[in-house]
Design a protein around this motif. Structure first.
Motif, short mmCIF file in Angstrom:
data_model
loop_
_atom_site.label_atom_id
_atom_site.label_comp_id
_atom_site.label_asym_id
_atom_site.label_seq_id
_atom_site.Cartn_x
_atom_site.Cartn_y
_atom_site.Cartn_z
N PHE A 86 6.98 -5.55 4.25
CA PHE A 86 7.03 -4.74 3.02
C PHE A 86 8.27 -5.10 2.21
N HIS A 152 1.57 -0.46 4.27
CA HIS A 152 1.69 0.91 3.74
C HIS A 152 1.34 1.99 4.78
N HIS A 218 -2.98 -1.08 -6.87
CA HIS A 218 -2.88 -2.05 -5.77
C HIS A 218 -3.31 -1.39 -4.46
N ALA A 220 -2.64 0.14 -1.80
CA ALA A 220 -1.58 0.86 -1.11
C ALA A 220 -2.13 1.98 -0.22
ZN LIG Z 1 2.52 -1.43 -2.06
#
Ligand SMILES: [Zn+2]
Length: 323
Positions: A86, A152, A218, A220
């Protein structure tokens, strides 16, 4: 002259802002982004000083560290990060900082999902991410390669509980005297997380099965989808690093029309332009903002993890069912 005075003032703030004995004993914690900082605050309470690298509404995927970040990491007792690639900036920052502090990946031991986006690529194209080659790892479609896993993980409350347990372990290792306090704090916070999980499940249960397709900018919300049973579609993959192509957007619009998506949202960390385009082409009204990869600031509706999860669920429910 003005500059010198300002500098002197800044130095005195650094030196004298925390004059009490308690402050001197505080555990110095660096959190890579706002959601982790909130977990750390709930576990650490008054015993920790937290510096957050990527603040409210910030996009960690594309964050460029500042010199102050290297200084903060260099002075840290514990560095808390998400892991699963990330924080693309992390390795270079840790090296530049010269820190001896443990860098703790909070997703360790959690339930981790594969990066669905990677399945679209030929496996032969995969190669290790080499330092200094930021633009060299694009394939002929202009896609960047990301990790093997979706980072995520905090979007599932059960994984948030894993983050919290990992923070307890890290704090206890760094500050044995505070261990009982950390465990007590984490237990109380864990009860709030359990209640949150139940609230989310109850809210989602009110949404009819055929109205559970949601569009964001996106990918996520893969963990939210996996845990709570909605379907999320997005023009961008699990990172915001590469822009969606015209073909990606056209394919999504087609998919949206077939799946009859029930709501579309902008994200707090992303430019809304692409979502506005999809909304106008599909005729679905934008339902508001979802908090994906960062909290809001203190004056916003999602300044803690628990508030963020509640807010997102409320927004989805209201957009789908009407409020
Ligand atoms: Zn993200």
């Amino acid at each position: 002259m003005t500059k010198l005075i300002k500098l002197a003032a800044a130095v005195s703030v650094i030196t004298y802002a925390q004059p009490t004995m308690a402050a001197a004993q505080n555990l110095n914690v660096v959190a890579s982004f706002s959601i982790i900082a909130d977990f750390a605050k709930n576990v650490g309470g008054d015993r920790v000083e937290i510096t957050t690298l990527v603040g409210p509404d910030g996009d960690t995927h594309v964050y460029e560290p500042r010199p102050a970040d290297a200084a903060a990491v260099g002075a840290a007792d514990v560095v808390l990060v998400n892991g699963l690639q990330f924080e693309g900036f992390l390795q270079r920052l840790v090296e530049a900082s010269g820190t001896d502090a443990p860098v703790v990946e909070l997703t360790k031991g959690g339930e981790v999902l594969p990066n669905a986006e990677e399945h679209h690529h030929d496996e032969g194209e995969e190669h290790a991410h080499e330092e200094g080659e930021d633009h060299a790892h694009e394939d002929e479609h202009g896609h960047h390669h990301h990790g093997e896993f979706d980072p995520h993980a905090w979007q599932s409350v059960h994984n948030a509980e894993v983050y919290v347990q990992n923070i307890v372990d890290a704090f206890c290792a760094a500050d044995a005297d505070g261990c009982d306090t950390y465990k007590t704090n984490a237990e109380a916070y864990g009860e709030q997380l359990e209640a949150l999980d139940g609230e989310i499940k109850a809210a989602i249960a009110e949404i009819p099965e055929n109205k559970r397709t949601i569009i964001t900018s996106h990918d996520a919300f893969g963990y939210f989808e996996h845990e709570y049973g909605l379907t999320f579609l997005a023009p961008e993959g699990v990172s915001t690093e590469s822009e969606a192509s015209a073909a990606d957007v056209a394919a999504l619009i087609e998919q949206v029309q077939e799946d009859q998506a029930s709501a579309i949202f902008v994200e707090n960390i992303s430019n809304p332009r692409l979502i506005e385009q999809i909304a106008s082409e599909t005729g679905i009204e934008i339902g508001g903002t979802l908090y994906s990869d960062a909290l809001s600031d203190a004056s916003g509706p999602a300044s803690t993890y628990i508030d963020m999860m509640k807010y997102n669920v409320d927004m989805i429910k209201n957009a789908v069912l009407g409020s």
